[in-house]
Design an enzyme around this catalytic site. Structure first.
Site, mmCIF file in Angstrom:
data_model
loop_
_atom_site.group_PDB
_atom_site.id
_atom_site.type_symbol
_atom_site.label_atom_id
_atom_site.label_comp_id
_atom_site.label_asym_id
_atom_site.label_seq_id
_atom_site.Cartn_x
_atom_site.Cartn_y
_atom_site.Cartn_z
ATOM 1 N N HIS A 1 -1.883 59.173 -28.530
ATOM 2 C CA HIS A 1 -1.502 57.763 -28.283
ATOM 3 C C HIS A 1 0.068 57.510 -28.734
ATOM 4 O O HIS A 1 0.711 56.907 -28.293
ATOM 5 C CB HIS A 1 -2.129 56.944 -29.436
ATOM 6 C CG HIS A 1 -3.723 56.759 -29.241
ATOM 7 N ND1 HIS A 1 -4.733 57.188 -29.991
ATOM 8 C CD2 HIS A 1 -4.247 55.882 -28.169
ATOM 9 C CE1 HIS A 1 -5.827 56.659 -29.566
ATOM 10 N NE2 HIS A 1 -5.516 56.222 -28.603
ATOM 11 N N LYS B 1 -17.119 50.323 -28.109
ATOM 12 C CA LYS B 1 -17.453 51.610 -28.712
ATOM 13 C C LYS B 1 -17.846 51.617 -30.161
ATOM 14 O O LYS B 1 -17.945 52.961 -30.798
ATOM 15 C CB LYS B 1 -16.022 52.476 -28.540
ATOM 16 C CG LYS B 1 -15.897 52.596 -27.090
ATOM 17 C CD LYS B 1 -14.501 53.767 -27.044
ATOM 18 C CE LYS B 1 -13.781 53.454 -25.755
ATOM 19 N NZ LYS B 1 -12.421 54.051 -25.776
ATOM 20 N N ARG C 1 -4.949 59.807 -18.768
ATOM 21 C CA ARG C 1 -4.956 61.185 -18.888
ATOM 22 C C ARG C 1 -5.593 62.108 -17.816
ATOM 23 O O ARG C 1 -4.902 62.610 -16.908
ATOM 24 C CB ARG C 1 -5.997 61.475 -20.146
ATOM 25 C CG ARG C 1 -5.406 60.996 -21.448
ATOM 26 C CD ARG C 1 -6.737 60.748 -22.445
ATOM 27 N NE ARG C 1 -7.407 59.524 -22.302
ATOM 28 C CZ ARG C 1 -8.146 59.306 -23.072
ATOM 29 N NH1 ARG C 1 -8.337 59.674 -24.135
ATOM 30 N NH2 ARG C 1 -8.997 57.916 -22.518
ATOM 31 N N SER D 1 -9.983 59.974 -28.922
ATOM 32 C CA SER D 1 -10.254 59.452 -30.248
ATOM 33 C C SER D 1 -11.862 60.186 -30.366
ATOM 34 O O SER D 1 -12.189 60.513 -31.449
ATOM 35 C CB SER D 1 -10.237 58.095 -30.447
ATOM 36 O OG SER D 1 -8.928 57.819 -30.494
HETATM 37 P P1 ADP Z 1 -9.753 51.698 -25.486
HETATM 38 O O1 ADP Z 1 -11.034 51.752 -26.427
HETATM 39 O O2 ADP Z 1 -9.002 50.315 -25.218
HETATM 40 O O3 ADP Z 1 -9.760 52.566 -24.470
HETATM 41 P P2 ADP Z 1 -8.366 53.640 -26.894
HETATM 42 O O4 ADP Z 1 -7.864 53.717 -28.345
HETATM 43 O O5 ADP Z 1 -9.294 54.890 -26.644
HETATM 44 O O6 ADP Z 1 -8.619 52.328 -26.725
HETATM 45 O O7 ADP Z 1 -7.209 54.046 -25.802
HETATM 46 C C1 ADP Z 1 -5.979 53.195 -25.533
HETATM 47 C C2 ADP Z 1 -5.376 53.362 -24.550
HETATM 48 O O8 ADP Z 1 -4.566 54.599 -24.764
HETATM 49 C C3 ADP Z 1 -6.108 53.727 -23.387
HETATM 50 O O9 ADP Z 1 -5.194 53.472 -22.291
HETATM 51 C C4 ADP Z 1 -6.395 55.303 -23.253
HETATM 52 O O10 ADP Z 1 -6.331 55.908 -22.038
HETATM 53 C C5 ADP Z 1 -5.111 55.699 -23.932
HETATM 54 N N1 ADP Z 1 -5.215 57.159 -24.553
HETATM 55 C C6 ADP Z 1 -5.992 57.550 -25.225
HETATM 56 N N2 ADP Z 1 -5.815 58.859 -25.821
HETATM 57 C C7 ADP Z 1 -4.807 59.131 -24.927
HETATM 58 C C8 ADP Z 1 -4.039 60.444 -24.620
HETATM 59 N N3 ADP Z 1 -4.556 61.513 -25.231
HETATM 60 N N4 ADP Z 1 -3.067 60.435 -24.042
HETATM 61 C C9 ADP Z 1 -2.678 59.470 -23.059
HETATM 62 N N5 ADP Z 1 -3.438 58.082 -23.053
HETATM 63 C C10 ADP Z 1 -4.237 58.124 -24.198
#
Ligand code: ADP
Length: 161
Positions: free
Chosen positions: A19, A43, A92, A130
């Site tokens: 992030h 989630k 990703r 995450s």
């Molecule tokens: P959500 O529940 O909305 O998917 P996340 O916190 O899991 O929320 O992710 C928010 C955004 O960040 C999403 O677009 C996800 O693809 C992106 N994201 C999460 N981890 C990574 C990472 N390691 N690299 C790039 N983007 C990421």
């Protein structure tokens, strides 16, 4: 140049180096990046909203051009309320594509004036989520290369409870 802001929405449960990598990239393109933390998520977050906001505030301290807020409901409505026309999401692996593509097109149908922009992280973080982080941490893995030390400590503390 026109000033342009963007919203980066997510559950950030918890925020990882993936992030953070995206946020740094976004701040190089946009004048202002609003990190919008979803109050609720299908989630079922491990961390409360307050904990997630606190961790993000801690690890983004000193970064210029960002603000951290929470939101509930539709991202596009939130964007319109803040007069922001760009939503940032991360891509990703190919596995992200289908869901993100569907969501971007749904959001476009709901709000033609709001555009989703996808950013790709450094390849070192392209496998990091995450969800996997929490799983690995609960099995005792060394997660120090995935999250800042402050979040590592919080996560370990939470998993002990
Ligand atoms: P959500 O529940 O909305 O998917 P996340 O916190 O899991 O929320 O992710 C928010 C955004 O960040 C999403 O677009 C996800 O693809 C992106 N994201 C999460 N981890 C990574 C990472 N390691 N690299 C790039 N983007 C990421």
């Amino acid at each position: 140049m026109l000033s342009q802001a963007a919203i980066y929405p997510g559950s950030f449960d918890p925020m990882t180096y993936g992030h953070l990598d995206l946020i740094k990239r976004a701040t190089q393109i946009f004048d202002k990046v609003i990190i919008a933390v979803a109050k609720t998520s299908p989630k079922k977050p491990l961390f409360s909203l307050n904990d997630r906001l606190g961790m993000i505030n801690e690890v983004t301290q000193g970064m210029k051009g960002i603000s951290v807020e929470s939101f509930d409901g539709l991202v596009v409505e939130y964007a319109r309320r803040h007069k922001v026309r760009v939503i940032i999401r991360g891509l990703r692996m190919i596995s992200d594509f289908e869901y993100e593509f569907q969501m971007a097109l749904t959001n476009r149908r709901l709000a033609e004036d709001v555009e989703t922009v996808f950013l790709m992280p450094s390849e070192g973080y392209s496998f990091l989520s995450s969800t996997l982080l929490k799983e690995a941490a609960s099995l005792g893995a060394d997660i120090s290369s995935f999250v800042p030390a402050f979040i590592e400590k919080k996560l370990k503390g939470k998993l002990k409870k």
